[in-house]
Scaffold this motif. Structure first.
Motif, PDB file in Angstrom:
ATOM      1  N   GLY A  58       0.820  -1.209   0.000  1.00  0.00           N
ATOM      2  CA  GLY A  58       0.000   0.000   0.000  1.00  0.00           C
ATOM      3  C   GLY A  58       0.851   1.255   0.000  1.00  0.00           C
ATOM      4  N   VAL A  59       0.503   2.200  -0.879  1.00  0.00           N
ATOM      5  CA  VAL A  59       1.128   3.526  -0.886  1.00  0.00           C
ATOM      6  C   VAL A  59       0.024   4.563  -0.797  1.00  0.00           C
ATOM      7  CG1 VAL A  59       3.096   2.706  -2.240  1.00  0.00           C
ATOM      8  CG2 VAL A  59       1.162   3.790  -3.412  1.00  0.00           C
ATOM      9  N   ASP A  60       0.403   5.826  -0.670  1.00  0.00           N
ATOM     10  CA  ASP A  60      -0.580   6.896  -0.496  1.00  0.00           C
ATOM     11  C   ASP A  60      -0.118   8.126  -1.271  1.00  0.00           C
ATOM     12  OD1 ASP A  60      -2.323   8.976   0.664  1.00  0.00           O
ATOM     13  OD2 ASP A  60      -2.730   7.495   2.228  1.00  0.00           O
ATOM     14  N   ILE A  61      -1.044   8.722  -2.040  1.00  0.00           N
ATOM     15  CA  ILE A  61      -0.694   9.916  -2.824  1.00  0.00           C
ATOM     16  C   ILE A  61      -1.112  11.203  -2.111  1.00  0.00           C
ATOM     17  CG2 ILE A  61      -0.647   8.705  -5.027  1.00  0.00           C
ATOM     18  CD1 ILE A  61      -3.443   9.911  -5.608  1.00  0.00           C
ATOM     19  N   MET A  62      -1.152  11.160  -0.798  1.00  0.00           N
ATOM     20  CA  MET A  62      -1.533  12.335  -0.027  1.00  0.00           C
ATOM     21  C   MET A  62      -0.583  13.509  -0.294  1.00  0.00           C
ATOM     22  SD  MET A  62      -0.354  11.008   3.768  1.00  0.00           S
ATOM     23  CE  MET A  62      -0.953  12.468   4.587  1.00  0.00           C
ATOM     24  N   GLY A  63       0.629  13.239  -0.698  1.00  0.00           N
ATOM     25  CA  GLY A  63       1.611  14.291  -0.931  1.00  0.00           C
ATOM     26  C   GLY A  63       1.583  14.884  -2.317  1.00  0.00           C
ATOM     27  N   PHE A  64       0.504  14.626  -3.077  1.00  0.00           N
ATOM     28  CA  PHE A  64       0.407  15.158  -4.430  1.00  0.00           C
ATOM     29  C   PHE A  64      -0.341  16.486  -4.500  1.00  0.00           C
ATOM     30  CE2 PHE A  64       0.915  10.998  -7.082  1.00  0.00           C
ATOM     31  CZ  PHE A  64       2.100  10.728  -6.419  1.00  0.00           C
ATOM     32  N   SER A  65      -0.766  16.999  -3.363  1.00  0.00           N
ATOM     33  CA  SER A  65      -1.429  18.307  -3.319  1.00  0.00           C
ATOM     34  C   SER A  65      -1.304  18.859  -1.907  1.00  0.00           C
ATOM     35  CB  SER A  65      -2.916  18.179  -3.692  1.00  0.00           C
ATOM     36  OG  SER A  65      -3.623  17.397  -2.743  1.00  0.00           O
ATOM     37  N   GLY A  66      -1.530  20.179  -1.779  1.00  0.00           N
ATOM     38  CA  GLY A  66      -1.516  20.808  -0.463  1.00  0.00           C
ATOM     39  C   GLY A  66      -0.142  21.085   0.102  1.00  0.00           C
ATOM     40  N   VAL A  67       0.909  20.876  -0.716  1.00  0.00           N
ATOM     41  CA  VAL A  67       2.287  21.148  -0.308  1.00  0.00           C
ATOM     42  C   VAL A  67       2.979  21.858  -1.463  1.00  0.00           C
ATOM     43  CG1 VAL A  67       2.430  19.199   1.292  1.00  0.00           C
ATOM     44  CG2 VAL A  67       3.048  18.865  -1.103  1.00  0.00           C
ATOM     45  N   PRO A  68       4.158  22.453  -1.231  1.00  0.00           N
ATOM     46  CA  PRO A  68       4.870  23.151  -2.311  1.00  0.00           C
ATOM     47  C   PRO A  68       5.169  22.235  -3.495  1.00  0.00           C
ATOM     48  CG  PRO A  68       5.795  23.758  -0.190  1.00  0.00           C
ATOM     49  CD  PRO A  68       4.826  22.640   0.072  1.00  0.00           C
ATOM     50  N   GLU A  69       5.254  22.831  -4.688  1.00  0.00           N
ATOM     51  CA  GLU A  69       5.452  22.058  -5.914  1.00  0.00           C
ATOM     52  C   GLU A  69       6.710  21.199  -5.864  1.00  0.00           C
ATOM     53  OE1 GLU A  69       5.777  22.755 -10.769  1.00  0.00           O
ATOM     54  OE2 GLU A  69       5.415  24.439  -9.415  1.00  0.00           O
ATOM     55  N   GLU A  70       7.776  21.738  -5.289  1.00  0.00           N
ATOM     56  CA  GLU A  70       9.023  20.971  -5.198  1.00  0.00           C
ATOM     57  C   GLU A  70       8.808  19.691  -4.398  1.00  0.00           C
ATOM     58  OE1 GLU A  70      13.604  21.485  -3.483  1.00  0.00           O
ATOM     59  OE2 GLU A  70      12.271  23.224  -3.643  1.00  0.00           O
ATOM     60  N   GLU A  71       8.023  19.794  -3.321  1.00  0.00           N
ATOM     61  CA  GLU A  71       7.742  18.618  -2.500  1.00  0.00           C
ATOM     62  C   GLU A  71       6.832  17.640  -3.240  1.00  0.00           C
ATOM     63  OE1 GLU A  71       6.032  17.535   1.961  1.00  0.00           O
ATOM     64  OE2 GLU A  71       6.574  19.600   1.452  1.00  0.00           O
ATOM     65  N   ILE A  72       5.874  18.169  -3.990  1.00  0.00           N
ATOM     66  CA  ILE A  72       5.006  17.302  -4.798  1.00  0.00           C
ATOM     67  C   ILE A  72       5.843  16.488  -5.777  1.00  0.00           C
ATOM     68  CG2 ILE A  72       3.253  17.293  -6.622  1.00  0.00           C
ATOM     69  CD1 ILE A  72       1.942  19.677  -5.208  1.00  0.00           C
ATOM     70  N   ASN A  73       6.763  17.150  -6.477  1.00  0.00           N
ATOM     71  CA  ASN A  73       7.602  16.445  -7.455  1.00  0.00           C
ATOM     72  C   ASN A  73       8.454  15.368  -6.784  1.00  0.00           C
ATOM     73  OD1 ASN A  73       6.625  18.042  -9.552  1.00  0.00           O
ATOM     74  ND2 ASN A  73       8.248  19.561  -9.328  1.00  0.00           N
ATOM     75  N   LYS A  74       8.964  15.675  -5.605  1.00  0.00           N
ATOM     76  CA  LYS A  74       9.764  14.705  -4.866  1.00  0.00           C
ATOM     77  C   LYS A  74       8.909  13.503  -4.464  1.00  0.00           C
ATOM     78  CE  LYS A  74      12.647  14.268  -0.717  1.00  0.00           C
ATOM     79  NZ  LYS A  74      13.189  14.986   0.482  1.00  0.00           N
ATOM     80  N   ASN A  75       7.696  13.785  -4.010  1.00  0.00           N
ATOM     81  CA  ASN A  75       6.795  12.704  -3.611  1.00  0.00           C
ATOM     82  C   ASN A  75       6.397  11.834  -4.803  1.00  0.00           C
ATOM     83  OD1 ASN A  75       6.778  13.614  -0.950  1.00  0.00           O
ATOM     84  ND2 ASN A  75       4.972  14.901  -1.248  1.00  0.00           N
ATOM     85  N   MET A  76       6.141  12.473  -5.931  1.00  0.00           N
ATOM     86  CA  MET A  76       5.776  11.723  -7.133  1.00  0.00           C
ATOM     87  C   MET A  76       6.897  10.782  -7.559  1.00  0.00           C
ATOM     88  SD  MET A  76       3.898  14.756  -9.323  1.00  0.00           S
ATOM     89  CE  MET A  76       3.663  13.765 -10.809  1.00  0.00           C
ATOM     90  N   GLU A  77       8.110  11.261  -7.522  1.00  0.00           N
ATOM     91  CA  GLU A  77       9.244  10.439  -7.946  1.00  0.00           C
ATOM     92  C   GLU A  77       9.476   9.283  -6.965  1.00  0.00           C
ATOM     93  OE1 GLU A  77      12.349   8.678  -9.814  1.00  0.00           O
ATOM     94  OE2 GLU A  77      10.829  10.065 -10.571  1.00  0.00           O
ATOM     95  N   SER A  78       9.381   9.561  -5.669  1.00  0.00           N
ATOM     96  CA  SER A  78       9.600   8.527  -4.672  1.00  0.00           C
ATOM     97  C   SER A  78       8.580   7.399  -4.815  1.00  0.00           C
ATOM     98  CB  SER A  78       9.509   9.137  -3.266  1.00  0.00           C
ATOM     99  OG  SER A  78       9.608   8.139  -2.274  1.00  0.00           O
ATOM    100  N   LEU A  79       7.310   7.758  -4.986  1.00  0.00           N
ATOM    101  CA  LEU A  79       6.277   6.730  -5.133  1.00  0.00           C
ATOM    102  C   LEU A  79       6.352   6.038  -6.487  1.00  0.00           C
ATOM    103  CD1 LEU A  79       3.058   8.100  -3.392  1.00  0.00           C
ATOM    104  CD2 LEU A  79       4.795   6.529  -2.533  1.00  0.00           C
ATOM    105  N   ARG A  80       6.778   6.759  -7.502  1.00  0.00           N
ATOM    106  CA  ARG A  80       6.968   6.120  -8.813  1.00  0.00           C
ATOM    107  C   ARG A  80       8.002   4.998  -8.703  1.00  0.00           C
ATOM    108  NH1 ARG A  80      10.115   6.164 -13.395  1.00  0.00           N
ATOM    109  NH2 ARG A  80      11.675   7.422 -12.324  1.00  0.00           N
ATOM    110  N   LYS A  81       9.108   5.283  -8.057  1.00  0.00           N
ATOM    111  CA  LYS A  81      10.149   4.263  -7.869  1.00  0.00           C
ATOM    112  C   LYS A  81       9.620   3.089  -7.058  1.00  0.00           C
ATOM    113  CE  LYS A  81      14.877   3.516  -6.205  1.00  0.00           C
ATOM    114  NZ  LYS A  81      14.531   2.264  -5.508  1.00  0.00           N
ATOM    115  N   ASN A  82       8.838   3.374  -6.030  1.00  0.00           N
ATOM    116  CA  ASN A  82       8.294   2.310  -5.191  1.00  0.00           C
ATOM    117  C   ASN A  82       7.405   1.372  -5.997  1.00  0.00           C
ATOM    118  OD1 ASN A  82       6.166   1.131  -3.218  1.00  0.00           O
ATOM    119  ND2 ASN A  82       7.744   1.936  -1.854  1.00  0.00           N
TER     120      ASN A  82
END
Length: 377
Positions: free
Chosen positions: A86-110
Motif C-alpha cells: 500500500g502507498v498513499d498519494i496524499m503528498g500530491f497536493s496541499g504542499v509546495p510544488e518541489e515537494e510534490i515532485n519529490k513525492n511523485m518520484e519517490s512513489l513512482r520508484k516504489n
C-alpha cells in the motif's frame, strides 16, 4: 512444491482455460492496458481459493527504520514481502510544488520496484482538503465541505482538475524497465460512510459523493488517458446488508473492486468475527454477482497484543463464509512509535502465529505470485 504453490498454479491453469474466450471489458475502462486487464482477471481467479496479503507502506518504512533498499518488516520475518504493497498519494497536493515532485518520484520508484519483483500496488488517497485549512480529517472549526466545491459546477472544480492532472501525470509515468505501463489499484475517498474525512457522509450528500466519484474516474480515464487503474470502492464497516453497503455506490460502470475497511470488529473496539465475516460475505457476494473484485481493503490490530490474532481472528474471519477476497491489507508500521504498528517485525511476540498465517495454503505473499500481469494465450 508446497500446497500453497500447487494451489496457485492450479488457479492459473484454470485461468488460462477460462479467459481465452472471456470478454476483457469487465473493467470500467475498456481501453485498460493488457497488464491491467490481466491483473484484474488473475486476481478474480485467485480469489476463488486464496487471498493475497498486503501491508500499508511496507517497503517505504517500518518499525524503527525508513528508506532501506528492498526491506519490509514482513520480509524480515518471513523472507517475502507482502503480495500487495500500500502507498498513499496524499503528498500530491496541499504542499509546495518541489515537494510534490519529490513525492511523485519517490512513489513512482516504489511502484516500479514492486512491479519488477512481481508484487502489486494499491494506492490510497488521504487527500488534503483542497478548499480550506486542515488536512484530510474533518475539523469543525476550519474545514469546509469540499465535495460540493470541487464537483462539476462547484467553485473550485478547476482546482480539482489541476490536482487530478498531477495524479494522471504520475499514473502515466509508472513504466517498468521494459516500458510496460504498470497497473495499480486506485482506492480514493475510502471510509466515506464515516464523518472523520471531509468527503464523509456527514459532509456531502449521496448525489454529491457519487458525482465526485464519477467525475474522478471519467476525468482520469477519458481526459487524462489513464489506463492502468483498477478503481476500488471501500466504505468502513457501517453496514449490515447489501442495501446499506451500496448506499453511496456510483454504479457498476464506475467501479472495478468493492471492499471494506474494518478495524472495529477485529479487536480495536470488540472481537466480533461473526459480524465481520458476515460483512465480508456481503461484499464478496456483491462482487460475484456484479463481476467485480472483492477485497478486505483495510484491517488490523494495533500493536498486535493478541498473539494468535493472525489465525484465530483474521484468517477465521476471512474463511468463515468462504468470502472470495483478492487481498487483505493491514495498516502501517510507524517509524518512531513503539505501539503504532499492524504487522509483526523480528522479535515481536506474534511472529510464530504470523508464520502459521504465512504458511497457510489460503494466504499468498509476493514470493508466491507468478506472472500476475499476464494472461496465457
Amino acid at each position: 512444491m508446497t500446497i500453497k504453490t500447487l494451489l496457485f498454479w492450479g488457479s492459473i491453469s484454470a485461468l488460462t482455460f477460462s479467459c481465452t474466450s472471456k470478454n476483457d471489458h469487465s473493467l470500467v475502462d475498456e481501453n485498460a492496458s493488457p497488464e491491467t486487464k490481466a491483473l484484474f482477471h488473475n486476481l478474480k481467479e485467485l480469489s476463488q481459493n486464496q487471498t493475497l496479503f498486503g501491508h500499508q507502506h511496507a517497503t517505504e518504512y517500518g518499525h524503527g527504520w525508513q528508506g532501506d533498499e528492498n526491506r519490509s518488516d514482513v520480509k524480515s520475518v518471513t523472507g517475502s514481502h507482502p503480495a500487495v504493497i500500500g502507498v498513499d498519494i496524499m503528498g500530491f497536493s496541499g504542499v509546495p510544488e518541489e515537494e510534490i515532485n519529490k513525492n511523485m518520484e519517490s512513489l513512482r520508484k516504489n511502484v516500479i520496484d514492486t512491479y519488477e519483483r512481481g508484487g502489486i500496488t494499491t494506492v490510497a488517497w488521504h487527500f488534503s482538503n483542497p478548499v480550506s485549512e486542515g488536512r484530510f480529517y474533518w475539523v469543525d472549526s476550519v474545514s469546509l465541505p469540499a465535495v460540493n466545491y470541487i464537483i462539476p459546477g462547484g467553485g473550485e472544480h478547476e482546482k480539482y482538475k489541476e490536482i487530478l492532472t498531477t495524479v494522471g501525470t504520475w499514473a502515466n509515468s509508472l513504466k517498468a524497465k521494459d516500458g510496460t505501463l504498470i497497473p495499480v489499484i486506485f482506492r480514493p475517498f475510502h471510509e466515506f460512510d464515516g464523518d472523520w474525512f471531509w468527503w464523509g457522509a456527514s459532509h456531502c450528500t449521496k448525489e454529491e459523493f457519487t458525482d465526485l466519484w464519477k467525475f474522478t474516474v471519467s476525468y482520469l480515464r477519458d481526459s487524462l488517458d489513464v489506463h492502468n487503474f483498477i478503481y476500488a470502492f471501500s466504505p468502513d464497516n457501517r453496514f449490515n446488508n447489501e442495501e446499506e453497503f451500496l448506499e453511496r455506490y456510483p454504479g457498476d460502470e464506475w467501479v472495478d473492486m468493492v471492499g471494506m475497511d474494518n478495524y472495529a470488529d477485529l479487536g480495536r473496539d470488540r472481537y466480533d468475527i461473526e459480524t465481520a465475516a458476515k460483512k465480508l460475505k456481503i461484499v464478496s457476494d456483491y462482487a460475484e454477482k456484479a463481476g467485480k473484485l472483492a477485497a478486505f481493503t483495510e484491517t488490523g490490530l494495533e500493536s498486535i497484543p493478541d498473539t494468535t490474532w493472525w489465525t484465530e481472528t483474521l484468517l477465521k474471519t476471512m474463511q468463515m463464509h468462504d468470502a472470495k477476497l483478492a487481498y487483505v491489507l493491514v495498516w502501517r508500521n510507524d517509524i518512531h512509535s513503539q505501539t503504532h504498528y499492524y504487522a509483526p517485525f523480528p522479535g515481536h511476540k506474534s511472529v510464530p502465529n504470523f508464520m502459521e498465517f504465512y504458511n497457510h495454503p489460503y494466504t499468498l505473499f509476493e514470493k508466491d505470485l507468478k506472472n500476475i500481469y499476464r494472461l496465457e494465450k
